[in-house]
Design a protein around this motif. Structure first.
Motif, PDB file in Angstrom:
ATOM      1  N   TRP A 112       8.461  -1.533 -15.762  1.00 37.05           N
ATOM      2  CA  TRP A 112       7.498  -0.820 -14.927  1.00 37.05           C
ATOM      3  C   TRP A 112       6.086  -1.199 -15.333  1.00 37.05           C
ATOM      4  N   SER A 113       5.197  -1.291 -14.353  1.00 34.53           N
ATOM      5  CA  SER A 113       3.761  -1.451 -14.572  1.00 34.53           C
ATOM      6  C   SER A 113       3.097  -0.182 -14.058  1.00 34.53           C
ATOM      7  N   TYR A 114       1.967   0.186 -14.639  1.00 36.17           N
ATOM      8  CA  TYR A 114       1.324   1.460 -14.328  1.00 36.17           C
ATOM      9  C   TYR A 114      -0.068   1.217 -13.761  1.00 36.17           C
ATOM     10  N   THR A 115      -0.465   2.063 -12.797  1.00 37.30           N
ATOM     11  CA  THR A 115      -1.779   1.935 -12.175  1.00 37.30           C
ATOM     12  C   THR A 115      -2.189   3.264 -11.550  1.00 37.30           C
ATOM     13  N   SER A 116      -3.473   3.398 -11.271  1.00 41.64           N
ATOM     14  CA  SER A 116      -3.975   4.525 -10.493  1.00 41.64           C
ATOM     15  C   SER A 116      -4.420   4.050  -9.113  1.00 41.64           C
ATOM     16  N   ASN A 117      -4.340   2.741  -8.873  1.00 40.68           N
ATOM     17  CA  ASN A 117      -4.678   2.189  -7.559  1.00 40.68           C
ATOM     18  C   ASN A 117      -3.560   2.487  -6.572  1.00 40.68           C
ATOM     19  N   ARG A 118      -3.905   2.448  -5.294  1.00 37.09           N
ATOM     20  CA  ARG A 118      -2.920   2.721  -4.254  1.00 37.09           C
ATOM     21  C   ARG A 118      -2.370   1.449  -3.621  1.00 37.09           C
ATOM     22  N   SER A 119      -2.632   0.317  -4.228  1.00 32.20           N
ATOM     23  CA  SER A 119      -2.074  -0.928  -3.692  1.00 32.20           C
ATOM     24  C   SER A 119      -1.832  -1.912  -4.829  1.00 32.20           C
ATOM     25  N   VAL A 120      -0.885  -2.812  -4.575  1.00 33.59           N
ATOM     26  CA  VAL A 120      -0.525  -3.857  -5.532  1.00 33.59           C
ATOM     27  C   VAL A 120      -0.388  -5.157  -4.758  1.00 33.59           C
ATOM     28  N   GLN A 121      -0.915  -6.231  -5.313  1.00 29.49           N
ATOM     29  CA  GLN A 121      -0.827  -7.537  -4.641  1.00 29.49           C
ATOM     30  C   GLN A 121      -0.045  -8.520  -5.496  1.00 29.49           C
ATOM     31  N   ASN A 178       0.865  -1.181   0.000  1.00 31.64           N
ATOM     32  CA  ASN A 178       0.000   0.000   0.000  1.00 31.64           C
ATOM     33  C   ASN A 178       0.900   1.230   0.000  1.00 31.64           C
ATOM     34  N   PHE A 179       0.630   2.172  -0.903  1.00 28.03           N
ATOM     35  CA  PHE A 179       1.476   3.350  -1.040  1.00 28.03           C
ATOM     36  C   PHE A 179       0.621   4.568  -1.302  1.00 28.03           C
ATOM     37  N   GLN A 180       1.230   5.754  -1.133  1.00 30.02           N
ATOM     38  CA  GLN A 180       0.495   6.995  -1.343  1.00 30.02           C
ATOM     39  C   GLN A 180       1.471   8.094  -1.725  1.00 30.02           C
ATOM     40  N   ALA A 181       1.001   8.992  -2.579  1.00 31.12           N
ATOM     41  CA  ALA A 181       1.808  10.143  -2.982  1.00 31.12           C
ATOM     42  C   ALA A 181       0.996  11.409  -2.750  1.00 31.12           C
ATOM     43  N   VAL A 182       1.686  12.486  -2.398  1.00 33.25           N
ATOM     44  CA  VAL A 182       1.028  13.775  -2.200  1.00 33.25           C
ATOM     45  C   VAL A 182       1.407  14.668  -3.368  1.00 33.25           C
ATOM     46  N   THR A 183       0.391  15.143  -4.078  1.00 31.01           N
ATOM     47  CA  THR A 183       0.600  16.090  -5.166  1.00 31.01           C
ATOM     48  C   THR A 183      -0.650  16.956  -5.275  1.00 31.01           C
ATOM     49  N   PHE A 184      -0.465  18.176  -5.726  1.00 32.96           N
ATOM     50  CA  PHE A 184      -1.606  19.071  -5.848  1.00 32.96           C
ATOM     51  C   PHE A 184      -2.358  18.866  -7.147  1.00 32.96           C
ATOM     52  N   ARG A 185      -1.693  18.317  -8.133  1.00 31.57           N
ATOM     53  CA  ARG A 185      -2.337  18.102  -9.426  1.00 31.57           C
ATOM     54  C   ARG A 185      -1.983  16.727  -9.950  1.00 31.57           C
TER      55      ARG A 185
END
Length: 192
Positions: A90-99, A64-71
């Protein structure tokens, strides 16, 4: 709020404010800061930091991960991740977790990054190092033991077979000797 001649006009309690929206959106944006919030092994949280040693049955991992950005980027995935030791791309996602269910034994490094609206990736990579030990049956000592047992069994079988062949040959030799003595006895009886 009104847009007039390419400028945006806002009415506030302190008066009217205007700005050029292109200048606001074209300003340099800070790169997002990414961090791992939690790592779960077999659906239980573990401590982050340092290297983690896992047993062979502890191979179902969730990051589980999270990033802080204004945009956040529009229409693009916000995160990219990879698991070194399994794949380098690299794999790409907009989810906040990977299993990752059922990972095989080995050394791994999970890496994740985030991007802002301009497509700039975070300056630092959030990473987690871990190792999944092989099952005892997949280790060299166990395999060596199995090979030694098989060699011992084969040697025992060959020794038993060799012993039986020798015993049979000895029995045949004794039978031949007995027949020879019987013939000699018969010849001696005929001579008498």
């Amino acid at each position: 709020v009104a847009i007039w001649k390419g400028m945006t006009w806002l009415a506030t309690n302190r008066g009217v404010v205007c700005f050029d929206p292109q200048k606001v959106f074209d300003r340099p944006q800070p790169r997002p800061r990414i961090r791992l919030e939690a790592v779960q092994v077999n659906h239980q949280d573990i401590q982050l930091g340092g290297r983690t040693e896992l047993q062979s049955r502890e191979n179902d991992l969730v990051f589980n991960f999270q990033a802080v950005t204004f945009r956040k980027p529009i229409g693009l995935p916000f995160y990219r991740f990879r698991l070194l030791g399994m794949d380098t791309s690299w794999s790409y996602t907009s989810n906040r977790s990977v299993q990752y269910p059922r990972l095989p034994a080995g050394k791994y490094k999970f890496e994740v990054m985030a991007q802002n609206r301009k497509g700039e990736w975070s300056a630092e990579v959030a990473a987690f190092h871990f190792r999944i030990h092989p099952h005892f049956s997949q280790t060299w000592p166990f395999r060596s033991l199995v090979v030694a047992v098989i060699i011992s069994l084969l040697a025992g079988i060959l020794r038993l077979r060799s012993h039986r062949i020798r015993a049979k040959a000895n029995q045949a030799h004794q039978l031949k000797d007995a027949r020879l003595r019987t013939r000699e006895a018969e010849l001696a009886a005929l001579r008498n």
